[in-house]
Design a protein around this motif. Sequence first.
Motif, PDB file in Angstrom:
ATOM      1  N   ALA A  10       0.835  -1.213   0.000  1.00  0.00           N
ATOM      2  CA  ALA A  10       0.000   0.000   0.000  1.00  0.00           C
ATOM      3  C   ALA A  10       0.866   1.257   0.000  1.00  0.00           C
ATOM      4  CB  ALA A  10      -0.934  -0.015   1.200  1.00  0.00           C
ATOM      5  N   ALA A  11       2.090   1.141   0.614  1.00  0.00           N
ATOM      6  CA  ALA A  11       2.950   2.335   0.700  1.00  0.00           C
ATOM      7  C   ALA A  11       3.817   2.513  -0.550  1.00  0.00           C
ATOM      8  CB  ALA A  11       3.844   2.229   1.931  1.00  0.00           C
ATOM      9  N   ARG A  13       5.346   3.443  -4.029  1.00  0.00           N
ATOM     10  CA  ARG A  13       5.123   4.718  -4.745  1.00  0.00           C
ATOM     11  C   ARG A  13       4.248   4.540  -5.981  1.00  0.00           C
ATOM     12  NH1 ARG A  13      10.201   8.674  -4.923  1.00  0.00           N
ATOM     13  NH2 ARG A  13       8.582   9.935  -5.840  1.00  0.00           N
ATOM     14  N   ARG A  16       0.743   4.013  -4.818  1.00  0.00           N
ATOM     15  CA  ARG A  16       0.191   5.289  -4.308  1.00  0.00           C
ATOM     16  C   ARG A  16      -0.158   6.239  -5.458  1.00  0.00           C
ATOM     17  NH1 ARG A  16      -1.345   5.972   0.918  1.00  0.00           N
ATOM     18  NH2 ARG A  16      -0.870   8.166   0.744  1.00  0.00           N
ATOM     19  N   SER A  17       0.606   6.121  -6.581  1.00  0.00           N
ATOM     20  CA  SER A  17       0.307   7.029  -7.692  1.00  0.00           C
ATOM     21  C   SER A  17      -1.009   6.649  -8.368  1.00  0.00           C
ATOM     22  CB  SER A  17       1.449   7.003  -8.710  1.00  0.00           C
ATOM     23  OG  SER A  17       1.431   5.769  -9.407  1.00  0.00           O
ATOM     24  N   ARG A  20      -4.768   6.939  -4.717  1.00  0.00           N
ATOM     25  CA  ARG A  20      -4.242   8.072  -3.957  1.00  0.00           C
ATOM     26  C   ARG A  20      -4.417   7.921  -2.445  1.00  0.00           C
ATOM     27  NH1 ARG A  20      -3.614  12.176  -7.870  1.00  0.00           N
ATOM     28  NH2 ARG A  20      -4.491  11.374  -9.767  1.00  0.00           N
ATOM     29  N   GLY A  22      -5.005   5.027  -0.563  1.00  0.00           N
ATOM     30  CA  GLY A  22      -4.560   3.801   0.110  1.00  0.00           C
ATOM     31  C   GLY A  22      -5.746   3.162   0.799  1.00  0.00           C
ATOM     32  N   GLN A  29     -10.563   9.714   5.210  1.00  0.00           N
ATOM     33  CA  GLN A  29     -10.048   8.880   4.112  1.00  0.00           C
ATOM     34  C   GLN A  29     -11.157   8.036   3.486  1.00  0.00           C
ATOM     35  OE1 GLN A  29      -6.789   6.814   5.982  1.00  0.00           O
ATOM     36  NE2 GLN A  29      -5.304   8.251   5.122  1.00  0.00           N
TER      37      GLN A  29
END
Length: 424
Positions: A10-11, A13, A16-17, A20, A22, A29
């Motif tokens: 989930a972390a 990159r 994440r892109s 957005r 997670g 959230q």
Amino acid sequence: MFQNLFKSIAANRVIRSIFRVGVPRSNLQRAQAAISSFLLHVQPAKVHKNVLKFRTTLGLGLITLYLFIILVVTGILLMFYYVPSTEHAYQDMKDLEFVVTAGLVLRNMHRWSAHLMVIFVILHLCRVFYTGAYKAPREFNWVIGVGLFLVTLGLSFTGYLLPWDQLAFWAVTVGTSIAGYAPVVGNKIKYMLLGGNIVGQSALLRFYVLHVIVLPSIAFFMISVHLFRVRKDGGLARPEEPTALQKEHILSQLPQSKTYGLMELARGTTPAVGIRQEDEVFTWPHLIFREMLLFLLVSSVVLLLAIFWNAPLEEAANAIHPPNPAKAPWYFLGLQELVAYSAFWGGVVVPTLVVTALVALPYIDRKRHGVGVWFSKERKVAITLFSICLIAAISLTVIGSLFRGPNWAFQLPWKTVPSEEFHP
Ligand code: HEM
């Protein structure tokens, strides 16, 4: 261990892109997950808790949507193997069965989803009627729904011809002859549909183009508007929702600071007006999980049906050997039964009246009684009339399907007369 792995994925990159937010952990959230996702933002961040109850919709609209998605996916895959030519079409069906890996399951999935979609669109229409959910402000969405119902029938009917076997050929011959009964324009419509006077190469090509491009595009567009309106009409119908006048009053009571006023103006068409906070739940995860579960269920049922039950494929189409009787697809058999009594009434008057009555319904039945309530006692007359029409339609379809033998003579399904022994 899995938790750590999950956290590091989930972390990542790249992940994440794409996603957005997670995995949402806070209320903020959860709201962002719905708003910032392309697929999820069709739904509001929060919904009324009634939406989560199965009995509110029985999931029928969603099931119809999922079947449409399955049809699009399996349909595209089938296009890789199918050539819309009278020389190849039937052989391509055989190849799907005997040559292409999992080709038969693919064809079966497409066929059973198509039948199920017709059944579920009718069930969904009935659910919307019996819960009075077509009344203001949802009148126009009901009309779009009627359009979707007709497009669904069109999609199924145009697909019927493509296997180019006896069942396909004669069902479409009978189906298009029903269209031909309309006065003045009937024969022209039939000619346009078939690209000639009989079902042949031109008809196959026209049905193919309608089936794979024209009607799916129309359906896609109409479904998008339909779902957009479900949201903008204030979410699903519920008994205590405020009327347009009450909404206006609620809005007029709000502070008039510039940004806030604009926000609220926009919210005037969203469920936010008139819903108490304690009646709302976050779309993520409550609704999304239920929706995903239903999708898994629908796909599994379709897959199981496709594994254990083969779609019919008769002999190759033969224009000089009509079966006796030649029957239209099952959803037109009620009409065919009526046409047997009177071509004009069955082929023209009744279908026109039914479609007109459906479109006009929300503009005639305008009282706000029983909105969002199953079989409300306050709507006795409307419910009785609709149920009579529904029972008549089902009875005609059952008679046409099971109780008609050679030369359309009445026969009991358990005493079928083989056509060669039949003497009219
Ligand atoms: C391809 C066909 C269709 C699809 C995919 C579809 C999909 C949906 C979905 C997902 C909903 C949200 C609630 C639910 O799941 O029931 C909905 C609501 C609705 N649908 Fe459909 N629908 C279709 C056809 C129809 C038809 C044939 C009608 C009626 C003639 C109709 C009228 C409505 C109305 C009025 C609502 C709002 C109901 C409420 O607020 O409770 N739809 N539709």
